[in-house]
Write a protein that holds these residues in place. Structure first.
Motif, PDB file in Angstrom:
ATOM      1  N   CYS A 103      10.664 -27.081  29.287  1.00  0.00           N
ATOM      2  CA  CYS A 103      10.168 -25.950  28.165  1.00  0.00           C
ATOM      3  C   CYS A 103      11.439 -24.931  28.008  1.00  0.00           C
ATOM      4  N   ARG A 108      14.141 -26.405  25.724  1.00  0.00           N
ATOM      5  CA  ARG A 108      13.628 -26.536  24.304  1.00  0.00           C
ATOM      6  C   ARG A 108      13.277 -25.145  23.803  1.00  0.00           C
ATOM      7  N   PHE A 109      12.972 -24.223  24.662  1.00  0.00           N
ATOM      8  CA  PHE A 109      12.560 -23.030  23.946  1.00  0.00           C
ATOM      9  C   PHE A 109      13.183 -21.972  24.356  1.00  0.00           C
ATOM     10  N   TRP A 144       9.116 -15.231  30.105  1.00  0.00           N
ATOM     11  CA  TRP A 144       8.325 -16.369  30.776  1.00  0.00           C
ATOM     12  C   TRP A 144       7.500 -15.823  31.769  1.00  0.00           C
ATOM     13  N   PRO A 192      16.127 -20.122  24.062  1.00  0.00           N
ATOM     14  CA  PRO A 192      16.652 -19.205  23.239  1.00  0.00           C
ATOM     15  C   PRO A 192      15.586 -18.484  22.286  1.00  0.00           C
ATOM     16  N   LYS A 193      14.483 -19.113  22.182  1.00  0.00           N
ATOM     17  CA  LYS A 193      13.449 -18.392  21.394  1.00  0.00           C
ATOM     18  C   LYS A 193      12.541 -17.551  22.101  1.00  0.00           C
ATOM     19  N   VAL A 194      12.352 -17.597  23.468  1.00  0.00           N
ATOM     20  CA  VAL A 194      11.489 -17.041  24.222  1.00  0.00           C
ATOM     21  C   VAL A 194      12.231 -16.183  25.254  1.00  0.00           C
ATOM     22  N   ARG A 195      11.637 -14.574  24.869  1.00  0.00           N
ATOM     23  CA  ARG A 195      12.337 -13.732  25.755  1.00  0.00           C
ATOM     24  C   ARG A 195      11.766 -13.747  27.239  1.00  0.00           C
TER      25      ARG A 195
END
Length: 69
Positions: A12, A15-16, A23, A18-21
């Motif tokens: 995760c 793949r994600f 977690w 750079p897009k998710v600030r």
């Protein structure tokens, strides 16, 4: 197992990432599902289908919560 969750989390992040600030992990996902989607007492405050929704919400999460002892 915990190692499977680590592999999943790493995938995760790759793949994600750079897009998710932000977690988060969810403590006691079954409680969140029942009180949030079954009884409507916690966020998101739903009680539309209390015999169905809590199980749909927790099903994808709980198998990932197993921990190696």
């Amino acid at each position: 197992t915990a190692s499977a969750f680590v592999a999943y989390a790493n995938l995760c992040f790759e793949r994600f990432g750079p897009k998710v600030r932000h977690w988060i992990t969810i403590n006691e996902p079954a409680v969140h599902a029942v009180y949030g989607y079954g009884r409507g007492e916690h966020a998101p405050g739903r009680a539309v289908a209390p015999t169905k929704e809590p199980y749909l919400v927790r099903a994808p999460v709980c198998p990932l919560m197993q921990v190696d002892a």
